[in-house]
Design a protein around this motif. Structure first.
Motif, mmCIF file in Angstrom:
data_model
loop_
_atom_site.group_PDB
_atom_site.id
_atom_site.type_symbol
_atom_site.label_atom_id
_atom_site.label_comp_id
_atom_site.label_asym_id
_atom_site.label_seq_id
_atom_site.Cartn_x
_atom_site.Cartn_y
_atom_site.Cartn_z
ATOM 1 N N ALA A 67 -3.899 -5.546 3.011
ATOM 2 C CA ALA A 67 -3.430 -6.948 3.853
ATOM 3 C C ALA A 67 -2.366 -7.467 3.633
ATOM 4 N N LEU A 68 -2.273 -7.768 2.211
ATOM 5 C CA LEU A 68 -1.187 -8.023 2.200
ATOM 6 C C LEU A 68 0.091 -7.313 2.103
ATOM 7 N N LEU A 69 -0.662 -6.141 1.306
ATOM 8 C CA LEU A 69 0.751 -5.094 0.874
ATOM 9 C C LEU A 69 0.863 -4.387 1.956
ATOM 10 N N GLU A 70 0.206 -4.615 3.492
ATOM 11 C CA GLU A 70 -0.071 -3.901 4.842
ATOM 12 C C GLU A 70 1.466 -4.365 5.115
ATOM 13 N N MET A 71 1.127 -6.104 5.066
ATOM 14 C CA MET A 71 2.178 -7.232 5.764
ATOM 15 C C MET A 71 3.285 -6.553 5.012
ATOM 16 N N TYR A 75 -5.539 -17.874 2.956
ATOM 17 C CA TYR A 75 -3.760 -17.880 2.911
ATOM 18 C C TYR A 75 -3.300 -17.808 4.581
ATOM 19 N N GLN A 76 -2.322 -19.279 4.898
ATOM 20 C CA GLN A 76 -0.789 -18.777 6.416
ATOM 21 C C GLN A 76 -0.971 -17.937 5.075
ATOM 22 N N VAL A 77 0.741 -16.835 6.180
ATOM 23 C CA VAL A 77 1.011 -15.967 5.045
ATOM 24 C C VAL A 77 1.819 -15.647 6.004
ATOM 25 N N HIS A 78 3.633 -16.009 6.169
ATOM 26 C CA HIS A 78 4.289 -15.553 6.059
ATOM 27 C C HIS A 78 4.962 -14.709 5.272
ATOM 28 N N ALA A 79 5.599 -13.341 6.378
ATOM 29 C CA ALA A 79 6.609 -12.725 5.601
ATOM 30 C C ALA A 79 7.365 -12.088 6.443
ATOM 31 N N ALA A 80 8.906 -12.845 5.344
ATOM 32 C CA ALA A 80 9.986 -11.903 6.341
ATOM 33 C C ALA A 80 11.389 -11.137 5.217
ATOM 34 N N VAL A 138 5.078 -15.579 1.804
ATOM 35 C CA VAL A 138 4.821 -17.577 1.452
ATOM 36 C C VAL A 138 4.012 -17.350 1.757
ATOM 37 N N LEU A 139 2.435 -17.694 0.781
ATOM 38 C CA LEU A 139 1.111 -17.605 0.748
ATOM 39 C C LEU A 139 0.884 -19.145 0.987
ATOM 40 N N HIS A 140 0.413 -20.049 2.274
ATOM 41 C CA HIS A 140 0.100 -21.220 2.213
ATOM 42 C C HIS A 140 -1.173 -21.187 2.236
ATOM 43 N N ASP A 141 -1.705 -21.959 1.137
ATOM 44 C CA ASP A 141 -3.577 -21.719 1.036
ATOM 45 C C ASP A 141 -3.650 -22.411 1.946
ATOM 46 N N ILE A 142 -4.672 -22.725 3.056
ATOM 47 C CA ILE A 142 -5.499 -23.315 3.645
ATOM 48 C C ILE A 142 -6.770 -22.967 3.536
ATOM 49 N N THR A 143 -7.218 -22.814 2.272
ATOM 50 C CA THR A 143 -8.601 -22.885 2.670
ATOM 51 C C THR A 143 -9.216 -24.769 2.938
ATOM 52 N N ASP A 144 -8.261 -25.610 2.013
ATOM 53 C CA ASP A 144 -8.955 -26.830 2.340
ATOM 54 C C ASP A 144 -8.992 -26.718 3.520
ATOM 55 N N LEU A 167 9.089 -4.699 5.705
ATOM 56 C CA LEU A 167 10.093 -3.383 4.995
ATOM 57 C C LEU A 167 10.821 -2.439 6.380
ATOM 58 N N VAL A 168 9.650 -1.855 6.633
ATOM 59 C CA VAL A 168 9.585 -0.877 8.080
ATOM 60 C C VAL A 168 10.448 -1.344 9.236
ATOM 61 N N GLU A 169 10.371 -2.688 9.817
ATOM 62 C CA GLU A 169 10.112 -3.022 11.434
ATOM 63 C C GLU A 169 10.967 -4.329 11.089
ATOM 64 N N ASN A 170 11.376 -4.637 9.854
ATOM 65 C CA ASN A 170 12.306 -5.582 9.592
ATOM 66 C C ASN A 170 12.600 -6.836 10.571
ATOM 67 N N GLU A 171 10.626 -7.130 10.395
ATOM 68 C CA GLU A 171 10.491 -8.532 11.546
ATOM 69 C C GLU A 171 9.793 -9.322 10.683
ATOM 70 N N GLN A 172 9.919 -10.521 10.916
ATOM 71 C CA GLN A 172 8.797 -11.674 10.665
ATOM 72 C C GLN A 172 7.650 -10.806 10.524
ATOM 73 N N GLN A 173 6.343 -11.001 9.693
ATOM 74 C CA GLN A 173 5.239 -11.272 10.266
ATOM 75 C C GLN A 173 4.514 -12.371 9.862
ATOM 76 N N LYS A 174 3.446 -12.577 10.176
ATOM 77 C CA LYS A 174 2.407 -14.133 10.352
ATOM 78 C C LYS A 174 0.764 -13.459 10.147
ATOM 79 N N ARG A 175 0.375 -13.971 9.026
ATOM 80 C CA ARG A 175 -1.474 -13.322 9.176
ATOM 81 C C ARG A 175 -1.917 -14.170 8.945
#
Lengths: 584, 220
Positions: free
Chosen positions: A300-304, A329-334, A347-353, A309-317
């Protein structure tokens, strides 16, 4: 200083060549000039003598000629030859005339036979040396008439020329040495300054920016030195700024709780911070240009990243990383602009807790409704049965009322536990902590659960020194211990055992542990047992009369008293709860 | 020759992508069991086709390289290890699907609470798969050896789980089919751990050129 640099050699060789050419040229010129002048003066001299001698010869009878020649030779200081108009030698001072060949073909004689004065310089066969000749008609106007020829050795001229040449050579040698010295000085000075510049530039390449070039003469090299000094200063400033920037970035990145990963367009790591490396259990720092696949394989992270890289747009998942022990993790990719082209940063934000808290809150509302509804439904059901004629059923009405009472008591338990919890959670500090004997508190708690333990045939062991005191609140501490021991008794097998131990830890802390050899808790559930209404085995818990709030109260009460509680357990082997409190 | 090296790099990349999918499958299969989540179970079943396709592709790639390049020494070890790891990964993917099938069967029935710690076993097995792959990627021999050592822990856990489940079934005959599902889950997890040790052995083979299979001393 290395003097034999190629530049230095070239400079010196060039000037040497130049000086040599100048000297040779000058020498040749001067020699030629001197020779000509010397020759001219010898010729004039000879001509003057010849004129005097021809004047003497006017009145000379031909038979006295041989005698005169011999006599005139010493006066003239030259070899004398008298030649007939047909070239035959009539008289000769240094040789027998009859042995000599015809002289008509000699260039100087030819000239003289033509009525002019002739001169020549050549190797004489008669005397075997280089000679200078001058020939003159004895009677001017008588063509062809007798000719008088004077000859002197040419070495006289040569000697004069040689003398001058030596002087010229001395002077030009001195000049050459002097100018060579000057050239050497100039070359070595240039060489030294250029080498200085070169060393300086090498220093810049090696990132030594603290050096400075000495202020030299204000020529082109001096100007170059000034520019280089300026350049070094600027480089130093720029580098300093860059280093500060890098330090700042490093500090920010490493202090971030979020994991940061940046990759280039080939999905190779550009950088990642320590948090990220720790999350995927890689050693930090991660090698630059490491393919990201060798660091983390989560699809999932690799795909993001690939998508960014392909779409040149921010991703959030929101991702659950198997590599990071299933943490969420809440992942923001830009997109990221890199020197080498396009890149991506995640940027990976640990939201487990956070997620857990969210779930606890959600579950609490659901649980509390459920917990209240069950006894309420029972109370309502039995009350309706009683009203619908159950009151007349003498056999069962007492049982129905007892059930209603039991469920009301259960509701009461839940309500008081909830109240206790909310009191513990409220900002109100409650009664101030005091010095409590741990042994007394344990004793009081054991007394409270003794009958239940006896019922289940469970033995209680306690070892708490009477000298142990904790800073705590008496009622709360007893409640904590009652809840823990009660659990240890309830979630146990018949004939099980419970150990209650207290001991002093270092740095002013008291540890109280409650251990059992009961049924244990699955590891997956262990982190959740302190949540409100969380039950490992719901049916068993309710059957045992628990409200699902006991451990939640323990946790809050202990934390309220400035302590901490932890649990360890092995399924099927037993559990151990440890409370740590400040010493009294 | 440079071309060949690039192809090896590409092969390792493909293998790691597949490894990522397989690790995810194991993780999701266990989660679907713990959370009784249909969603997660479906995810694993969907992934399975992708894993199988990748296995075929990697196999073809490795076989072609073996046949056409006639690799020597290190490259040969890498290629043979890649083929074996590829096979192990595919098997792990299948085992994850097996777990999901048991999870789906358990989801439709009331939960049972035997004193078995499936999540703990799952954690260990997942950790072993992850570490074995990491040891291969990072050429870390110590890590690979640790994986070999943890195999015993998983075996012990499986034995305990079996015993406990047998006891549970004796006491609660109506729950036998559900307890059997758990027996199979434990068995699948143990086999996943076995494949992880295979991968770790292959990693050691690549790193040191030593064959540690069936050598008691390496397993401690």
């Amino acid at each position: 200083m290395a003097i034999a640099g190629p530049f230095f050699r070239k400079l010196l060789l060039g000037s040497l060549l130049l000086i040599l050419v100048a000297v040779v040229f000058l020498d040749a010129l001067l020699t030629r000039y001197t020779a000509q002048r010397e020759l001219r003066s010898v010729e004039q001299d000879l001509r003057a003598r010849a004129q005097i001698l021809t004047a003497e010869m006017q009145d000379l009878p031909p038979e006295a000629l041989a005698q005169w020649v011999l006599e005139a030779r010493s006066r003239a200081g030259a070899r004398l030859t008298v030649i007939a108009p047909d070239g035959k030698v009539l008289a000769e001072s240094d040789q027998r005339p009859d042995l000599m060949e015809n002289h008509a073909s000699r260039p100087e004689v030819k000239e003289a036979l033509a009525g002019r004065i002739g001169s020549a310089s050549r190797y004489s066969d008669s005397v075997k040396r280089e000679m200078f000749y001058l020939a003159m008609p004895v009677k001017p106007g008588a063509v062809p008439g007798q000719v008088l020829r004077l000859a002197v050795p040419a070495e006289q001229v040569e000697r004069a020329v040689g003398e001058v040449r030596w002087r010229i050579l001395e002077v030009s040698l001195a000049a050459a040495i002097l100018s060579l010295g000057a050239a050497f000085l100039l070359a070595s000075s240039l060489n030294r300054r250029i080498q200085q510049l070169q060393r300086f530039a090498e220093g810049l390449v090696a990132a030594r920016f603290d050096q400075e070039l000495p202020r030299g003469p204000k020529d082109e090299i001096g100007a170059l030195a000034t520019s280089l000094n300026g350049m070094a200063r600027q480089l130093r400033d720029m580098l300093e700024r860059l280093r500060l920037e890098a330090m700042r970035r490093e500090a920010i990145l490493s202090s971030m709780v979020e994991g940061v990963l940046a990759v280039d367009h080939e999905l190779c790591v550009v950088f990642c911070n320590e948090t990220f490396a720790r999350a995927v259990r890689a050693s930090h720092p991660v090698a630059e240009r490491l393919p990201v696949l060798e660091l983390v394989r989560d699809p999932a992270l690799l795909e993001m990243l690939a998508k960014v890289l392909v779409e040149n747009e921010q991703q959030k998942r929101r991702l659950q990383l198997a590599a990071a022990e299933g943490r969420t993790y809440q992942v923001h990719a830009a997109p990221l602009e890199l020197m080498s082209g396009r890149g991506a940063i995640a940027v990976l934000h640990d939201i487990t807790d956070l997620e857990r808290l969210e779930r606890v809150r959600r579950d609490f509302v659901a649980n509390v409704s459920h917990e209240l509804r069950t006894p309420l439904a029972a109370i309502q059901g039995y009350a309706e049965t009683l009203l619908d004629g159950g009151l007349e059923d003498a056999e069962n009405k007492r049982r129905f009322v007892e059930i209603i009472k039991a469920h009301a008591a259960r509701l009461n338990n839940i309500a008081s536990d909830l109240l206790a919890l909310s009191e513990l959670e409220s900002a109100d500090a409650g009664p101030p902590p005091e010095k409590i004997s741990v042994a007394d508190a344990v004793e009081a708690a054991v007394t409270a659960v003794e009958s239940e333990a006896a019922l289940r045939k469970i033995r209680l062991h306690r070892s708490a020194g009477s000298d142990l005191y904790a800073t705590a609140n008496k009622i709360r501490l007893e409640q904590v211990l009652v809840n823990l021991i009660d659990n240890a008794v309830k979630f146990n097998r018949p004939g099980g055992e419970v150990w209650i131990e207290a001991a002093r830890l270092d740095e002013g802390k008291i540890r109280i542990s409650v251990e059992d050899n009961g049924i244990g808790i699955p590891s997956a559930e262990l982190p959740r047992i302190f949540e409100r209404f969380y039950r490992v085995d719901k049916a068993r818990s309710r059957e045992a009369g628990g409200t699902g709030l006991g451990l939640s109260i323990v946790k809050h009460a202990v934390e309220r008293m400035g302590g901490s509680v932890s649990a360890e357990s092995q399924l099927g082997k037993g559990s151990k709860f440890t409370v740590v409190l400040p010493e009294g | 020759m440079r071309h060949f090296i690039e192809e090896l790099v590409e092969l390792q990349k493909e293998l790691l992508v597949m490894a990522g999918l397989v690790e995810l499958a194991v993780h999701e299969s266990v989660q679907s069991l713990v959370e009784r989540s249909h969603n997660r179970a479906q995810q694993v079943l969907l992934n399975e086709a992708k894993i199988n396709q990748m296995e075929i592709r990697i196999d073809e790639m490795a076989t072609r390289l073996l046949a056409t390049q006639q690799p020597m020494a290190k490259d040969l070890r890498f290629l043979t290890a890649a083929i074996k790891i590829n096979n192990d990964l595919e098997r792990i993917g299948d085992l994850a699907v097996n777990i999901v099938e048991r999870a789906l069967s358990l989801m439709d029935q009331p939960p049972i609470h035997p004193a078995v710690d499936i999540p703990r076993m799952a954690d260990l097995a997942q950790r072993m798969v992850h570490d074995s792959l990491d040891s291969f990627v990072r050429r870390d021999a110590d890590m690979a050896r640790n994986v070999l050592l943890s195999d015993d822990a998983v075996d012990n856990l499986r034995d305990e789980t079996y015993q406990e489940l047998v006891r549970f079934m004796q006491n609660d005959p109506p729950a036998i089919s559900r307890a059997l599902d758990l027996v199979f889950v434990a068995r699948n997890l143990e086999r996943i751990a076995d494949h992880a040790t295979n991968i770790a052995e292959d990693a050691l083979f690549v790193i040191q050129g030593v064959d540690v299979r069936h050598h008691a001393e390496a397993r401690g």
